[in-house]
Design a protein around this motif. Structure first.
Motif, PDB file in Angstrom:
ATOM      1  N   ASP A 256       0.835  -1.060   0.335  1.00 52.37           N
ATOM      2  CA  ASP A 256       0.235   0.135   0.315  1.00 52.37           C
ATOM      3  C   ASP A 256       0.810   1.594   0.038  1.00 52.37           C
ATOM      4  O   ASP A 256       0.516   2.698  -0.902  1.00 52.37           O
ATOM      5  CB  ASP A 256      -1.315   0.139   2.027  1.00 52.37           C
ATOM      6  N   SER A 257       1.661   1.184   0.602  1.00 53.02           N
ATOM      7  CA  SER A 257       2.919   2.227   0.496  1.00 53.02           C
ATOM      8  C   SER A 257       3.540   2.666  -0.020  1.00 53.02           C
ATOM      9  O   SER A 257       3.636   3.626  -1.518  1.00 53.02           O
ATOM     10  CB  SER A 257       3.855   1.947   2.182  1.00 53.02           C
ATOM     11  N   PHE A 258       4.123   1.485  -1.230  1.00 58.38           N
ATOM     12  CA  PHE A 258       4.408   1.509  -2.610  1.00 58.38           C
ATOM     13  C   PHE A 258       3.357   2.432  -3.309  1.00 58.38           C
ATOM     14  O   PHE A 258       3.677   2.936  -4.345  1.00 58.38           O
ATOM     15  CB  PHE A 258       5.161  -0.168  -3.831  1.00 58.38           C
ATOM     16  N   LEU A 259       2.042   1.495  -3.402  1.00 58.05           N
ATOM     17  CA  LEU A 259       1.238   2.634  -4.974  1.00 58.05           C
ATOM     18  C   LEU A 259       0.640   3.879  -3.754  1.00 58.05           C
ATOM     19  O   LEU A 259       0.896   4.790  -4.797  1.00 58.05           O
ATOM     20  CB  LEU A 259      -0.266   1.211  -4.268  1.00 58.05           C
ATOM     21  N   GLY A 260       0.775   4.100  -2.831  1.00 59.04           N
ATOM     22  CA  GLY A 260       0.706   5.298  -2.150  1.00 59.04           C
ATOM     23  C   GLY A 260       1.787   6.440  -2.649  1.00 59.04           C
ATOM     24  O   GLY A 260       1.049   7.963  -3.025  1.00 59.04           O
ATOM     25  N   GLY A 261       2.471   5.855  -2.597  1.00 57.47           N
ATOM     26  CA  GLY A 261       4.004   6.537  -3.485  1.00 57.47           C
ATOM     27  C   GLY A 261       3.459   6.354  -4.504  1.00 57.47           C
ATOM     28  O   GLY A 261       4.586   8.521  -4.956  1.00 57.47           O
ATOM     29  N   LEU A 262       3.440   5.701  -5.284  1.00 54.38           N
ATOM     30  CA  LEU A 262       3.603   5.966  -7.363  1.00 54.38           C
ATOM     31  C   LEU A 262       2.445   7.440  -7.615  1.00 54.38           C
ATOM     32  O   LEU A 262       2.950   8.313  -7.656  1.00 54.38           O
ATOM     33  CB  LEU A 262       3.201   4.637  -7.405  1.00 54.38           C
ATOM     34  N   VAL A 263       1.008   6.640  -6.851  1.00 54.90           N
ATOM     35  CA  VAL A 263       0.371   7.484  -6.896  1.00 54.90           C
ATOM     36  C   VAL A 263      -0.261   9.275  -6.546  1.00 54.90           C
ATOM     37  O   VAL A 263      -0.141   9.624  -8.125  1.00 54.90           O
ATOM     38  CB  VAL A 263      -1.150   7.384  -6.919  1.00 54.90           C
ATOM     39  N   ALA A 264       0.922   9.277  -5.547  1.00 56.58           N
ATOM     40  CA  ALA A 264       1.112  10.549  -4.712  1.00 56.58           C
ATOM     41  C   ALA A 264       2.279  11.754  -6.569  1.00 56.58           C
ATOM     42  O   ALA A 264       2.088  12.733  -6.401  1.00 56.58           O
ATOM     43  CB  ALA A 264       1.708  10.814  -3.654  1.00 56.58           C
ATOM     44  N   ALA A 265       3.404  11.011  -6.221  1.00 60.65           N
ATOM     45  CA  ALA A 265       3.949  11.513  -6.940  1.00 60.65           C
ATOM     46  C   ALA A 265       3.278  11.158  -8.558  1.00 60.65           C
ATOM     47  O   ALA A 265       3.911  12.473  -9.593  1.00 60.65           O
ATOM     48  CB  ALA A 265       5.503  10.310  -7.259  1.00 60.65           C
TER      49      ALA A 265
END
Length: 317
Positions: A256-265
């Motif tokens: 979830d952190s991976f996806l959150g970081g990717l989407v935020a960027a």
């Protein structure tokens, strides 16, 4: 309305404790519990918010645990769009065994939702006054909810003109991909299951990602490979991130952190390799954190220079 909206059809309150050791029949004396909001989309929203993104979370709640979940999310400063359900919101339980350093994770399925209850979640998305640019649907599907719920979410996001990001597996993933999405984030086992064969090599993985992209079912595949790192594949590029040399404290919340970081960027307009770097740093920061804690912005910032990304030679395949 925020740039990013997350959908979580099966939210939870995650409970974490320390225990000296886990053994049958004995009374296990635990530490005071730590409670965090949970469920795929909610965790993604928490990470996006921590990284400075503009995000709101849509999810159903029920009972006293549902009220607690709402309070925990609001406490983090995330806008909630809540729908009521007749059943108690589920809990998940993680125990850290101090003698061995092992984690024991107990994940509950969630109680069945009635049709009007899960339809209310969809209607909240459709009725947003201002249209988000990205919709993220993530997490498991509880009993009583049709397996094509993510496909319907995708159709409704498309009607809003939003890019759709999916993180699920099995038939729910297949149904969403049939509609065509912007980004999926499977792990290696989930993608192997979807394509019906074991993906053992980097070339196998890139080829499987490219086949999905060529078929029009997705534009991007972020493939997590566990201890082997991760891949980010588009029509033009295939990027590989090496696993980082860090002390693993807890694997909870890494995806979830991976996806959150990717989407935020991506929402900030970052280039693909830069967004991938943020995602890998966010996932690595999460595994360095105890229990059900996610990444922090400071840890992500500190880890980013250490992320090693290379272009995969098979990119032109």
């Amino acid at each position: 309305m925020p740039d990013i909206v997350t959908l979580t059809i099966n939210p939870a309150v995650d409970i974490f404790v320390n225990v000296p050791r886990v053994e049958p029949t004995a009374k296990l004396r635990c530490s005071a519990p730590k409670r965090d909001p949970g469920g795929g989309g909610i965790n993604v929203a928490r990470v996006v918010h921590r990284l400075g993104g503009d995000v709101a979370a849509i999810y159903p709640t029920g009972g006293a645990i549902g009220q607690l979940l709402h309070r925990l999310i609001e406490r983090e400063g995330i806008d909630s769009i809540v729908t009521p359900s007749h059943v108690e919101t589920r809990e998940n339980f993680t125990a850290y065994e101090e003698e061995t350093g092992q984690q024991f994770r107990f994940v509950l399925p969630g109680s069945p939702l009635h049709r009007p209850e899960w339809e209310a979640v969809l209607d909240k998305l459709t009725s947003l006054a201002d249209k988000p640019r990205i919709v993220v649907a993530s997490g498991s599907v509880p009993p009583g909810v049709p397996e094509d719920i993510y496909a319907e979410m995708t159709r409704r996001a498309r009607a809003l003109g939003a890019r759709m990001v999916i993180d699920t597996s099995g038939r729910s993933l297949a149904a969403a991909l049939a509609e065509g999405v912007t980004l999926i984030k499977p792990n290696q086992n989930e993608l192997s299951e979807f394509v019906g064969r074991q993906l053992e090599t980097e070339s196998d993985c890139v080829a499987a990602c490219r086949a999905l992209i060529k078929s029009g079912r997705t534009k991007l595949v972020a493939l997590t490979l566990g201890e082997q790192g991760s891949l980010l594949v588009s029509e033009e590029r295939a990027l590989r991130a090496k696993p980082m040399r860090i002390e693993v404290v807890s694997a909870v919340g890494a995806g979830d952190s991976f996806l959150g970081g990717l989407v935020a960027a991506l929402a900030k307009g970052e280039a693909l390799d830069r967004a991938f770097r943020v995602a890998v740093a966010a996932a690595s920061a999460a595994v360095m954190s105890p229990g059900t804690e996610l990444c922090t912005a400071d840890d992500v910032r500190d880890l980013m220079p250490r992320v090693e990304i290379t272009e995969v030679a098979a990119a032109a395949a």
